[in-house]
Design a protein around this motif. Structure first.
Motif, PDB file in Angstrom:
ATOM      1  N   GLN A 198       0.949  -0.900   0.523  1.00  0.00           N
ATOM      2  CA  GLN A 198      -0.070   0.254  -0.011  1.00  0.00           C
ATOM      3  C   GLN A 198       0.389   1.284   0.087  1.00  0.00           C
ATOM      4  O   GLN A 198       1.985   1.389   0.374  1.00  0.00           O
ATOM      5  N   THR A 223      -3.923   6.877  -9.546  1.00  0.00           N
ATOM      6  CA  THR A 223      -5.358   6.456  -9.086  1.00  0.00           C
ATOM      7  C   THR A 223      -4.776   5.306  -8.099  1.00  0.00           C
ATOM      8  O   THR A 223      -4.258   4.376  -8.365  1.00  0.00           O
ATOM      9  N   LEU A 255      -6.162   3.515  -4.619  1.00  0.00           N
ATOM     10  CA  LEU A 255      -7.500   3.338  -4.052  1.00  0.00           C
ATOM     11  C   LEU A 255      -7.357   2.617  -3.429  1.00  0.00           C
ATOM     12  O   LEU A 255      -6.556   1.536  -2.919  1.00  0.00           O
ATOM     13  N   TYR A 256      -8.367   2.566  -1.575  1.00  0.00           N
ATOM     14  CA  TYR A 256      -7.529   2.104  -0.035  1.00  0.00           C
ATOM     15  C   TYR A 256      -6.198   1.885   0.088  1.00  0.00           C
ATOM     16  O   TYR A 256      -5.374   0.913   0.045  1.00  0.00           O
ATOM     17  N   LEU A 313      -3.911   1.209  -2.812  1.00  0.00           N
ATOM     18  CA  LEU A 313      -3.628   0.582  -3.602  1.00  0.00           C
ATOM     19  C   LEU A 313      -3.269   1.482  -4.887  1.00  0.00           C
ATOM     20  O   LEU A 313      -4.186   2.171  -5.525  1.00  0.00           O
ATOM     21  N   VAL A 352      -3.259   2.076  -8.471  1.00  0.00           N
ATOM     22  CA  VAL A 352      -3.812   0.768  -9.358  1.00  0.00           C
ATOM     23  C   VAL A 352      -3.525   2.063 -11.079  1.00  0.00           C
ATOM     24  O   VAL A 352      -4.152   1.367 -12.295  1.00  0.00           O
ATOM     25  N   TYR A 364      -8.848  -8.064  -3.697  1.00  0.00           N
ATOM     26  CA  TYR A 364      -7.494  -7.907  -3.036  1.00  0.00           C
ATOM     27  C   TYR A 364      -8.198  -8.942  -1.798  1.00  0.00           C
ATOM     28  O   TYR A 364      -9.266  -8.661  -1.821  1.00  0.00           O
ATOM     29  N   PHE A 421     -10.368   1.752  11.175  1.00  0.00           N
ATOM     30  CA  PHE A 421     -11.899   2.021  10.047  1.00  0.00           C
ATOM     31  C   PHE A 421     -12.271   2.895   9.158  1.00  0.00           C
ATOM     32  O   PHE A 421     -12.110   2.918   8.096  1.00  0.00           O
ATOM     33  N   ASN A 457     -10.370   5.616   9.671  1.00  0.00           N
ATOM     34  CA  ASN A 457      -9.297   6.784   8.302  1.00  0.00           C
ATOM     35  C   ASN A 457      -9.107   6.337   7.689  1.00  0.00           C
ATOM     36  O   ASN A 457      -8.749   7.100   6.631  1.00  0.00           O
ATOM     37  N   GLN A 465     -10.652   5.011   5.336  1.00  0.00           N
ATOM     38  CA  GLN A 465     -11.881   6.002   4.454  1.00  0.00           C
ATOM     39  C   GLN A 465     -11.715   7.474   4.177  1.00  0.00           C
ATOM     40  O   GLN A 465     -12.406   7.336   3.347  1.00  0.00           O
ATOM     41  N   ILE A 466     -11.400   7.890   4.737  1.00  0.00           N
ATOM     42  CA  ILE A 466     -11.304   9.623   3.746  1.00  0.00           C
ATOM     43  C   ILE A 466     -10.326   9.139   2.958  1.00  0.00           C
ATOM     44  O   ILE A 466     -10.838   9.798   1.716  1.00  0.00           O
ATOM     45  N   ASP A 517      -9.990   7.424   0.614  1.00  0.00           N
ATOM     46  CA  ASP A 517     -10.416   6.498   0.003  1.00  0.00           C
ATOM     47  C   ASP A 517     -10.492   6.315  -1.460  1.00  0.00           C
ATOM     48  O   ASP A 517      -9.614   5.007  -2.194  1.00  0.00           O
ATOM     49  N   SER A 518     -10.162   7.708  -2.168  1.00  0.00           N
ATOM     50  CA  SER A 518     -10.477   7.436  -3.865  1.00  0.00           C
ATOM     51  C   SER A 518      -9.753   8.155  -4.109  1.00  0.00           C
ATOM     52  O   SER A 518      -9.910   9.756  -4.071  1.00  0.00           O
TER      53      SER A 518
END
Lengths: 225, 243
Positions: free
Chosen positions: A65, A144, A146-147, A149, A151, A180, A195, A197, A199-200, A202-203
């Motif tokens: 990550q 990009t 995401l989470y 990662l 990608v 994943y 959890f 944190n 989400q903040i 996120d993308s």
């Protein structure tokens, strides 16, 4: 996952057969055959098996990550690109994030932009190109993430064609799906702050199409819708 | 030799050893439940929790494997085992060896402490075996993470098992004495346990900026609860020995 269940049930089946054979050979029932110490030997064996599994699991690598610094960099790049597009300061678009550039000669003085999808909300147009009969389409994409990662490597270029002074831009609308697995040993129901944190951030990642045309070329359907 | 000549500690230890042999099925029950449910979480649910995120272009799904699922059912198994151990039948079996009321109850508590410790280790083993099987049989790529369980996980698993066995033991004793006492205890538990477990979690807006949870503080609180419940159980079971 069906394979896992099948394998475990198969091993349990073998165990039952072995016990049944021992019972048949010794002519004793399981209750008299089994001794308490066997339970504790079995428990010890199970714990040792768990330790071995832990060692094997640790040797398994995985996709890293991104760090906080990389995430911050991605967020800044995204904000910078959005600001540049919003303020029509196209010169401030960072060339680092230019993924591809197409140049097409124009035969007339009008170009129709045909663009129908939602991945990039619009084609940004600027009449800043050198006098002549060529238009330049640039595709920018910030990393990009995401989470946490990265990608970016999966982000595909749009398909671009230019015929009869009509620019066709097409994105493959097949939604890219990634799956994943992650091992999160800490207890989820006590780890609510961690959890939320995750989400903040996120993308992260933004895409832009920028079309630079000469002053003398008129654009139809500038919005690209 | 009179039973009065035997030291209490020796008596407790001898009876604990006897109980470990006599009720070894308690351990196997817990381990079998752990194995079954770790397989269940692997095969049916494909992970304990699923996160989904993405933009208009991409969708990312992450299956998270955590020890919670195995732990949850392990706690239930321990609760049931301790309920059975508190039954009148098990109480009568205590008299198979030379004992007193207090010694019989204390040796049961020691048995539960050993059961909790072993259940913690086997829960962790079940979890690692399940993850290892998932890695072997699942094509999905894994996100690199710290695969070693932190010490706090072991500690909190152990105290949760202690609380579960204490709850089961006390509930079983209360049920034997009075159904009203049992119902009152269960109702009180429903109000108290969630409050204790989630005492430091506030609204979702505050959670995002919350300080990391102090696991050792939570463990200490849970440990104190287990001690109080065990003490209550011993107190209810005991009576003054008249010599």
């Amino acid at each position: 996952m069906g394979d896992v269940v099948f394998t475990v049930l198969f091993l349990l089946g073998i165990l039952v057969v072995i016990v049944a054979i021992i019972m048949a050979v010794t002519r004793r029932r399981l209750v008299t055959l089994w001794r308490p110490k066997y339970t504790y030997i079995g428990l010890g064996f199970y714990i040792v098996l768990g330790v071995m599994a832990m060692i094997f699991v640790q040797q398994q690598g995985g996709t890293e990550q991104v760090s906080d610094a990389e995430l911050q960099q991605g967020l800044q790049a995204e904000m910078q690109m959005r600001d540049a597009l919003f303020n029509a300061s196209f010169s401030e678009l960072n060339p680092q994030y230019l993924k591809k550039q197409w140049t097409f000669p124009v035969s007339g003085d009008t170009v129709t932009v045909n663009y129908t999808n939602q991945i990039v909300d619009r084609v940004y147009i600027n009449h800043d190109a050198e006098e002549g009969n060529a238009i330049t389409l640039s595709y920018y994409a910030t990393p990009t993430i995401l989470y946490r990662l990265n990608v970016s490597k999966f982000v595909e270029l749009p398909t671009v064609s230019f015929t009869d002074d009509t620019l066709q831009v097409y994105f493959d609308m097949n939604h890219h799906r990634f799956q994943y697995n992650k091992m999160q040993p800490v207890l989820g129901f006590l780890e609510a702050s961690a959890f939320y944190n995750t989400q903040i951030d996120d993308s992260v990642g933004t895409y832009a199409l920028y079309l630079n045309v000469p002053q003398n070329v008129h654009i139809i359907n500038e919005g690209g819708y | 030799m009179s039973s009065n000549d035997i030291r209490m500690g020796d008596n407790i230890w001898q009876q604990t050893k006897w109980k470990l042999k006599a009720y070894n099925s308690g351990f196997t029950t817990v381990v079998v439940v752990q194995i079954l449910f770790s397989l269940f979480f692997l095969s049916v649910l494909d992970g304990m929790t699923h996160l989904s995120t993405g933009n208009m272009y991409m969708n990312l799904q992450v299956s998270i494997f955590s020890i919670d699922g195995v732990l949850m059912f392990s706690l239930i198994a321990c609760l049931i085992v301790s309920l059975i151990m508190a039954s009148q039948g098990a109480w009568h079996e205590n008299m198979s060896v030379v004992t007193t009321r207090i010694t019989a109850t204390l040796s049961t508590v020691v048995y539960f402490i050993i059961l909790s410790a072993v259940a913690t280790l086997t829960a962790v083993s079940s979890f690692y075996i399940a993850v290892w099987l998932a890695q072997q049989f699942h094509d999905t790529e894994w996100i690199a993470s710290d695969y070693l369980l932190p010490l706090r996980t072991y500690v909190i698993c152990f105290v949760l098992h202690l609380v579960a066995t204490a709850c089961g033991f006390l509930a079983g004793i209360a049920l034997e004495k009075s159904k009203l006492l049992f119902t009152g205890g269960v109702l009180a538990g429903f109000f108290i346990v969630p409050y204790v477990l989630f005492w430091n979690l506030k609204g979702s807006e505050e959670i995002s900026e919350a300080e990391p949870m102090n696991y050792y503080a939570v463990s200490s609180v849970l440990f104190m609860i287990a001690i109080v419940l065990y003490t209550l159980a011993i107190w209810i079971r005991s009576r003054q020995e008249v010599r």
